[in-house]
Design a protein around this motif. Sequence first.
Motif, short mmCIF file in Angstrom:
data_model
loop_
_atom_site.label_atom_id
_atom_site.label_comp_id
_atom_site.label_asym_id
_atom_site.label_seq_id
_atom_site.Cartn_x
_atom_site.Cartn_y
_atom_site.Cartn_z
N ASN A 82 -11.31 -4.77 1.69
CA ASN A 82 -9.74 -5.54 1.61
C ASN A 82 -9.05 -4.81 0.73
OD1 ASN A 82 -8.19 -8.19 1.44
ND2 ASN A 82 -8.91 -8.65 -0.60
N VAL A 83 -9.29 -4.01 -0.49
CA VAL A 83 -8.14 -3.16 -0.66
C VAL A 83 -7.34 -2.50 0.58
CG1 VAL A 83 -7.24 -1.58 -2.38
CG2 VAL A 83 -8.83 -3.59 -2.96
N ALA B 190 -3.42 -2.34 1.98
CA ALA B 190 -2.90 -1.12 1.62
C ALA B 190 -1.59 -1.07 2.85
CB ALA B 190 -3.51 -0.56 1.17
N LYS B 191 -2.46 -1.16 4.13
CA LYS B 191 -2.01 -0.90 5.52
C LYS B 191 -1.10 -1.72 5.67
CE LYS B 191 -6.18 1.30 7.14
NZ LYS B 191 -7.61 1.55 8.60
N GLU B 192 -1.09 -3.14 5.46
CA GLU B 192 -0.47 -4.05 5.88
C GLU B 192 1.53 -4.10 5.66
OE1 GLU B 192 -3.08 -7.82 4.96
OE2 GLU B 192 -3.86 -7.38 6.84
N ILE C 288 2.54 3.01 -2.07
CA ILE C 288 1.23 2.84 -1.71
C ILE C 288 0.62 3.46 -2.29
CG2 ILE C 288 -1.17 2.21 0.09
CD1 ILE C 288 1.61 0.27 0.08
N SER C 289 0.41 5.03 -2.77
CA SER C 289 -0.21 5.42 -3.03
C SER C 289 -0.16 5.73 -4.99
CB SER C 289 -0.13 7.63 -3.15
OG SER C 289 -0.34 7.56 -2.01
N HIS C 290 0.86 5.30 -5.25
CA HIS C 290 0.99 4.24 -6.80
C HIS C 290 0.45 3.68 -7.18
CE1 HIS C 290 2.97 8.53 -8.94
NE2 HIS C 290 3.62 8.83 -7.37
N TYR D 25 -3.84 0.15 -9.12
CA TYR D 25 -4.96 -0.92 -9.29
C TYR D 25 -6.16 -0.48 -9.77
CZ TYR D 25 -8.30 -3.77 -5.97
OH TYR D 25 -9.37 -4.91 -6.69
N PHE D 26 -7.26 0.28 -9.39
CA PHE D 26 -7.70 1.33 -9.85
C PHE D 26 -8.41 1.92 -10.73
CE2 PHE D 26 -8.49 1.85 -5.06
CZ PHE D 26 -9.80 1.16 -4.98
#
Length: 69
Positions: free
Chosen positions: A3-4, A8-10, A52-54, A59-60
């Motif tokens: 889901n993550v 992230a792709k969207e 997105i990377s940040h 998130y993790f």
Amino acid sequence: MANVDRQAKEMFSRLIKQLSGNEDVTEALKVKNQMLWRQKMNNPRNAAMEIISHMTVDYFKLIRYNEKL
């Protein structure tokens, strides 16, 4: 986790569209001058990838922090 990845792709796609609009990168430019279009697309693509990377790392980190509680 899947889901993550999907989210992230969207978000990456949305960000590229938004940021490339600011750079005046259009399909007409792509047809007219592909090399210039690619050069101009690199900025929005790199910026979106950075965002997105940040966000993913944050998130993790949050998940790991909550697991410790």
